[in-house]
Write a protein that holds these residues in place. Structure first.
Motif, PDB file in Angstrom:
ATOM      1  N   GLN A  23      -3.290  10.604  -3.011  1.00 44.94           N
ATOM      2  CA  GLN A  23      -1.943  10.403  -2.475  1.00 44.94           C
ATOM      3  C   GLN A  23      -0.881  10.950  -3.426  1.00 44.94           C
ATOM      4  OE1 GLN A  23      -1.779   6.103  -1.981  1.00 44.94           O
ATOM      5  NE2 GLN A  23      -1.814   6.304   0.260  1.00 44.94           N
ATOM      6  N   ASN A  24       0.254  11.322  -2.867  1.00 44.95           N
ATOM      7  CA  ASN A  24       1.477  11.493  -3.646  1.00 44.95           C
ATOM      8  C   ASN A  24       2.313  10.249  -3.377  1.00 44.95           C
ATOM      9  OD1 ASN A  24       1.239  14.147  -4.889  1.00 44.95           O
ATOM     10  ND2 ASN A  24       1.227  14.918  -2.799  1.00 44.95           N
ATOM     11  N   VAL A  25       2.514   9.397  -4.375  1.00 46.95           N
ATOM     12  CA  VAL A  25       3.130   8.095  -4.154  1.00 46.95           C
ATOM     13  C   VAL A  25       4.565   8.050  -4.651  1.00 46.95           C
ATOM     14  CG1 VAL A  25       0.913   6.901  -4.243  1.00 46.95           C
ATOM     15  CG2 VAL A  25       2.244   7.167  -6.343  1.00 46.95           C
ATOM     16  N   ALA A  44     -10.949   8.541  -2.984  1.00 42.26           N
ATOM     17  CA  ALA A  44     -10.543   9.401  -1.866  1.00 42.26           C
ATOM     18  C   ALA A  44     -11.566   9.370  -0.741  1.00 42.26           C
ATOM     19  CB  ALA A  44     -10.339  10.829  -2.365  1.00 42.26           C
ATOM     20  N   PRO A  52       1.390  12.216  -8.319  1.00 42.99           N
ATOM     21  CA  PRO A  52       0.123  12.316  -7.584  1.00 42.99           C
ATOM     22  C   PRO A  52      -0.901  11.351  -8.182  1.00 42.99           C
ATOM     23  CG  PRO A  52       0.326  14.144  -9.111  1.00 42.99           C
ATOM     24  CD  PRO A  52       1.616  13.373  -9.209  1.00 42.99           C
ATOM     25  N   LEU A 102      -3.219   1.780  -3.912  1.00 43.95           N
ATOM     26  CA  LEU A 102      -3.014   3.201  -3.684  1.00 43.95           C
ATOM     27  C   LEU A 102      -4.355   3.857  -3.370  1.00 43.95           C
ATOM     28  CD1 LEU A 102      -0.666   3.882  -6.752  1.00 43.95           C
ATOM     29  CD2 LEU A 102       0.000   3.176  -4.433  1.00 43.95           C
ATOM     30  N   ARG A 103      -4.304   5.129  -3.025  1.00 39.35           N
ATOM     31  CA  ARG A 103      -5.537   5.862  -2.747  1.00 39.35           C
ATOM     32  C   ARG A 103      -5.527   7.181  -3.515  1.00 39.35           C
ATOM     33  NH1 ARG A 103      -9.806   5.623   0.481  1.00 39.35           N
ATOM     34  NH2 ARG A 103      -8.998   3.757   1.530  1.00 39.35           N
ATOM     35  N   GLU A 104      -6.658   7.487  -4.100  1.00 40.91           N
ATOM     36  CA  GLU A 104      -6.825   8.747  -4.817  1.00 40.91           C
ATOM     37  C   GLU A 104      -6.464   9.922  -3.899  1.00 40.91           C
ATOM     38  OE1 GLU A 104     -10.361  10.999  -7.364  1.00 40.91           O
ATOM     39  OE2 GLU A 104     -10.845   9.392  -5.927  1.00 40.91           O
ATOM     40  N   GLU A 140       0.815  -1.193   0.000  1.00 40.42           N
ATOM     41  CA  GLU A 140       0.000   0.000   0.000  1.00 40.42           C
ATOM     42  C   GLU A 140       0.862   1.261   0.000  1.00 40.42           C
ATOM     43  OE1 GLU A 140      -2.949  -0.068   3.031  1.00 40.42           O
ATOM     44  OE2 GLU A 140      -3.822  -1.961   2.353  1.00 40.42           O
ATOM     45  N   GLY A 141       0.350   2.296  -0.698  1.00 41.56           N
ATOM     46  CA  GLY A 141       1.044   3.569  -0.748  1.00 41.56           C
ATOM     47  C   GLY A 141       0.979   4.273   0.588  1.00 41.56           C
ATOM     48  N   PRO A 142       1.687   5.390   0.754  1.00 41.99           N
ATOM     49  CA  PRO A 142       2.281   6.151  -0.361  1.00 41.99           C
ATOM     50  C   PRO A 142       3.666   5.687  -0.803  1.00 41.99           C
ATOM     51  CG  PRO A 142       2.536   7.377   1.674  1.00 41.99           C
ATOM     52  CD  PRO A 142       1.746   6.155   2.024  1.00 41.99           C
ATOM     53  N   GLU A 143       4.327   4.752  -0.063  1.00 42.99           N
ATOM     54  CA  GLU A 143       5.641   4.278  -0.495  1.00 42.99           C
ATOM     55  C   GLU A 143       5.601   2.767  -0.707  1.00 42.99           C
ATOM     56  OE1 GLU A 143       9.050   5.440   1.682  1.00 42.99           O
ATOM     57  OE2 GLU A 143       8.873   7.558   1.104  1.00 42.99           O
TER      58      GLU A 143
END
Length: 258
Positions: free
Chosen positions: A84-86, A163, A133, A80-82, A44-47
Motif C-alpha cells: 500500500q501507499n498509506v 501482500a 509506501p 496496513l497491507r504490504e 485500516e489503510g490506506p488512509e
C-alpha cells in the motif's frame, strides 16, 4: 489452536488500562475478547486518521492523567497491507508538540517521526500527514517521541498484513500489548533518577546483610561493585515500586483474558 505469529507485542515505556465499562479500551483490548474479527473496529489503510489528546486513566482503583490516541489506551490498532501507499493523518489537540514514530518501519526519513532528527514535530492544533509506501509485513508498534508522552499512554499496535496469502495458518488472532504505567509523572521519575540512579531500588545491599550473609555476597565482591560505583541489585532503572504492569491496558487486578 495456534496463535498468529503476530500475536505478541511488547510496548515499552508507559501506558494504561480502564475499568468503567472498559470505555477507554479499544474493542480488541477488552477482557473476554474472542480475538480480532471483521466486526471489531480497527483503523485500516490506506488512509488513517489519528487524534492525540488528554484522557483520564484508571487502573487498580486509582485514576491518573493519560495522553491517548483517539481517546483509547492502548492506542487503536492500525492495520496496513504490504504494497500500500498509506496516508496517516495525525492531529495534535494537546497544548504541546507531539509526534508519532513508526517503530521498525522502513520508510523515507522525513516520515520517521523523530522531532529534531527527521522532522520538526507536530505543533499544537496542527495536523501532520505521514505518507509512505509499505514495503514490509509483520507486527510493530507506534509511539510518541515527544516530551516523554509514550510513558503516559501514547503508544499502540501496528499490524502489516503480507501482500499475498499469509504463510501462517491460525484459528484466531489476538493482539497483546505489554506495557507499564506509573501515577508518578515521567518528568518526576526522570528527575529522581538523575539525582539518584538507584532511587527506585529498594533491594540494596546493606552492612547488616553483609554481616549476616543475607546478601549472599562476599566482602571481596562488595569491594568490586563499590569500585565500579554500581549497585549489584539495580537490574532496572524503575521498578514495581512505582510501575504497574499492564496487558492490553489492564493491570494485575483487572486480569485481562482472551
Amino acid at each position: 489452536m495456534r496463535l498468529h505469529r503476530r500475536a505478541l507485542l511488547g510496548g515499552a515505556g508507559g501506558a494504561a488500562g480502564a475499568w468503567a465499562a472498559q470505555g477507554l479500551l479499544p474493542a480488541w483490548a477488552q477482557t473476554g475478547s474472542r480475538g480480532l474479527a471483521p466486526t471489531l473496529p480497527t483503523l485500516e489503510g490506506p488512509e488513517v486518521r489519528l487524534s492525540i489528546g488528554h484522557s483520564p486513566f484508571t487502573v487498580g482503583g486509582r485514576t491518573g492523567h493519560a495522553i491517548t490516541v483517539n481517546g483509547t489506551l492502548p492506542a487503536p490498532l492500525v492495520r496496513l497491507r504490504e504494497g500500500q501507499n498509506v496516508r496517516l493523518m495525525v492531529t495534535n489537540t494537546l497544548d504541546e508538540d507531539t509526534s508519532i514514530h513508526w517503530h521498525g518501519l522502513l520508510l523515507p526519513f522525513q516520515m520517521d517521526g523523530v522531532p529534531g532528527i527527521s522532522f520538526p514535530g507536530i505543533r499544537p492544533r496542527e495536523t501532520f500527514v505521514y505518507e509512505f509506501p509499505v514495503i514490509q509485513a509483520g507486527t510493530y508498534w507506534y509511539h510518541s517521541h515527544s516530551n516523554l508522552q509514550e510513558a503516559m499512554g501514547h503508544y499502540g499496535p501496528l499490524v502489516i498484513d503480507p501482500a499475498g496469502t499469509d504463510p501462517v495458518a491460525y484459528d484466531r488472532e489476538h493482539v497483546l500489548v505489554l506495557s507499564d504505567w506509573s501515577f508518578m509523572h515521567p518528568h518526576e521519575i526522570l528527575d529522581k533518577l538523575k539525582k539518584s540512579p538507584g532511587y527506585f531500588n529498594q533491594q540494596r545491599t546493606t552492612l547488616s546483610g553483609l554481616l549476616s550473609g543475607e546478601d549472599g555476597m562476599s566482602l571481596e565482591e562488595r569491594r568490586m561493585w563499590g569500585s565500579m560505583r554500581m549497585d549489584p541489585r539495580d537490574i532496572s532503572d524503575v521498578t514495581g515500586t512505582t510501575y504497574t504492569y499492564l496487558v492490553n491496558g489492564h493491570g494485575p487486578e483487572e486480569n485481562w483474558t482472551g
